[in-house]
Motif scaffolding. Structure first.
Motif, PDB file in Angstrom:
ATOM      1  N   MET A 238       8.406  37.919  20.187  1.00 14.10           N
ATOM      2  CA  MET A 238       7.267  37.711  21.083  1.00 14.10           C
ATOM      3  C   MET A 238       7.677  36.702  22.158  1.00 14.10           C
ATOM      4  N   ASP A 239       7.429  37.041  23.402  1.00 23.35           N
ATOM      5  CA  ASP A 239       7.782  36.162  24.511  1.00 23.35           C
ATOM      6  C   ASP A 239       6.754  35.049  24.680  1.00 23.35           C
ATOM      7  N   ASP A 240       7.222  33.943  25.258  1.00 25.93           N
ATOM      8  CA  ASP A 240       6.307  32.865  25.606  1.00 25.93           C
ATOM      9  C   ASP A 240       5.370  33.326  26.715  1.00 25.93           C
ATOM     10  N   GLU A 241       4.159  32.834  26.667  1.00 22.81           N
ATOM     11  CA  GLU A 241       3.165  33.072  27.707  1.00 22.81           C
ATOM     12  C   GLU A 241       3.026  31.807  28.542  1.00 22.81           C
ATOM     13  N   ARG A 242       2.502  32.004  29.759  1.00 25.53           N
ATOM     14  CA  ARG A 242       2.122  30.858  30.580  1.00 25.53           C
ATOM     15  C   ARG A 242       0.608  30.834  30.670  1.00 25.53           C
ATOM     16  N   ILE A 243       0.073  29.640  30.858  1.00 24.70           N
ATOM     17  CA  ILE A 243      -1.367  29.455  31.020  1.00 24.70           C
ATOM     18  C   ILE A 243      -1.595  28.410  32.103  1.00 24.70           C
ATOM     19  N   LEU A 244      -2.680  28.578  32.834  1.00 20.45           N
ATOM     20  CA  LEU A 244      -3.122  27.536  33.750  1.00 20.45           C
ATOM     21  C   LEU A 244      -4.195  26.737  33.037  1.00 20.45           C
ATOM     22  N   ILE A 245      -4.038  25.433  33.040  1.00 20.49           N
ATOM     23  CA  ILE A 245      -5.043  24.528  32.494  1.00 20.49           C
ATOM     24  C   ILE A 245      -5.441  23.577  33.613  1.00 20.49           C
ATOM     25  N   LEU A 246      -6.730  23.417  33.803  1.00 24.90           N
ATOM     26  CA  LEU A 246      -7.246  22.447  34.755  1.00 24.90           C
ATOM     27  C   LEU A 246      -8.010  21.387  33.974  1.00 24.90           C
ATOM     28  N   VAL A 247      -7.643  20.130  34.167  1.00 24.98           N
ATOM     29  CA  VAL A 247      -8.497  19.040  33.688  1.00 24.98           C
ATOM     30  C   VAL A 247      -9.448  18.798  34.851  1.00 24.98           C
ATOM     31  N   LYS A 248     -10.705  19.136  34.619  1.00 20.58           N
ATOM     32  CA  LYS A 248     -11.710  19.124  35.680  1.00 20.58           C
ATOM     33  C   LYS A 248     -12.085  17.689  36.067  1.00 20.58           C
ATOM     34  N   PRO A 249     -12.807  17.537  37.182  1.00 16.58           N
ATOM     35  CA  PRO A 249     -13.116  16.183  37.662  1.00 16.58           C
ATOM     36  C   PRO A 249     -13.738  15.249  36.619  1.00 16.58           C
ATOM     37  N   ASP A 250     -14.586  15.773  35.739  1.00 17.87           N
ATOM     38  CA  ASP A 250     -15.179  14.909  34.716  1.00 17.87           C
ATOM     39  C   ASP A 250     -14.142  14.470  33.697  1.00 17.87           C
ATOM     40  N   GLY A 251     -13.203  15.341  33.364  1.00 27.12           N
ATOM     41  CA  GLY A 251     -12.126  14.989  32.440  1.00 27.12           C
ATOM     42  C   GLY A 251     -11.191  13.957  33.030  1.00 27.12           C
ATOM     43  N   VAL A 252     -10.911  14.094  34.333  1.00 26.25           N
ATOM     44  CA  VAL A 252     -10.058  13.120  35.021  1.00 26.25           C
ATOM     45  C   VAL A 252     -10.778  11.773  35.095  1.00 26.25           C
ATOM     46  N   ALA A 253     -12.034  11.791  35.557  1.00 28.00           N
ATOM     47  CA  ALA A 253     -12.793  10.545  35.718  1.00 28.00           C
ATOM     48  C   ALA A 253     -12.988   9.805  34.397  1.00 28.00           C
ATOM     49  N   SER A 254     -13.067  10.546  33.293  1.00 24.91           N
ATOM     50  CA  SER A 254     -13.279   9.924  31.984  1.00 24.91           C
ATOM     51  C   SER A 254     -11.979   9.546  31.284  1.00 24.91           C
ATOM     52  N   GLY A 255     -10.851   9.814  31.927  1.00 22.19           N
ATOM     53  CA  GLY A 255      -9.568   9.403  31.369  1.00 22.19           C
ATOM     54  C   GLY A 255      -9.033  10.278  30.250  1.00 22.19           C
ATOM     55  N   HIS A 256      -9.265  11.582  30.325  1.00 22.72           N
ATOM     56  CA  HIS A 256      -8.838  12.480  29.258  1.00 22.72           C
ATOM     57  C   HIS A 256      -7.581  13.290  29.574  1.00 22.72           C
ATOM     58  N   ILE A 257      -6.910  12.990  30.674  1.00 25.89           N
ATOM     59  CA  ILE A 257      -5.699  13.728  31.037  1.00 25.89           C
ATOM     60  C   ILE A 257      -4.657  13.591  29.927  1.00 25.89           C
ATOM     61  N   GLY A 258      -4.391  12.375  29.529  1.00 26.88           N
ATOM     62  CA  GLY A 258      -3.383  12.123  28.506  1.00 26.88           C
ATOM     63  C   GLY A 258      -3.696  12.804  27.189  1.00 26.88           C
ATOM     64  N   GLU A 259      -4.964  12.827  26.815  1.00 27.21           N
ATOM     65  CA  GLU A 259      -5.360  13.468  25.562  1.00 27.21           C
ATOM     66  C   GLU A 259      -5.114  14.970  25.611  1.00 27.21           C
TER      67      GLU A 259
END
Length: 146
Positions: free
Chosen positions: A1-22
């Motif tokens: 099975m080949d690897d897949e790619r995905i787009l993930i967006l940490v939305k403005p509320d996630g960025v503002a609340s400091g959840h990028i690292g998590e």
């Protein structure tokens, strides 16, 4: 099975609340790869292309406004079955319905203005991922992960 790619967006509320690292940490703990990551301010054009199936809906202006409240962290991640697995990691679209232990269940909530702020977006299929990567990472749209 080949690897897949995905787009993930940490939305403005996630960025503002400091959840990028998590979000990044949860991906890495599962053994997935972060192939690219950048901070962007969403344009109306990007949002219209990304949410093309919703542009004509009466609630679309709220989505557009929410997604332009602040910076977004866009990332391309890859791995076996990442689309399916990250959807489970993200949790239900409505944070109030998301299981605890998921990103939305742990960090999302409903707000009095009724706008659905749910921390992250993730592609729902491999074809959608490739299309969305082309919107947020046009320089990477023709590439495949190793």
């Amino acid at each position: 099975m080949d690897d897949e790619r995905i787009l993930i967006l940490v939305k403005p509320d996630g960025v503002a609340s400091g959840h990028i690292g998590e979000v990044v940490s949860r991906l890495e703990k599962k053994g997935y790869h972060i192939d690219d990551l950048k901070i962007v301010l969403a344009t109306k054009d990007q949002l219209a292309r990304h949410y093309k199936q919703l542009v004509d809906k009466p609630f679309y202006p709220e989505i557009e406004s929410y997604m332009q409240e602040g910076p977004i962290v866009a990332m391309i991640a890859s791995g076996t079955n990442i689309v399916k697995v990250f959807h489970r990691m993200a949790g239900a679209t409505n944070p109030s319905d998301a299981d605890f232990g998921t990103i939305r269940g742990d960090f999302g909530r409903e707000w009095p203005d009724g706008i659905l702020r749910n921390v992250v977006h993730s592609s729902d299929s491999v074809p959608a991922a490739e299309e969305e990567i082309g919107i947020w990472f046009p320089e990477k749209s023709a590439e495949k992960s190793d």
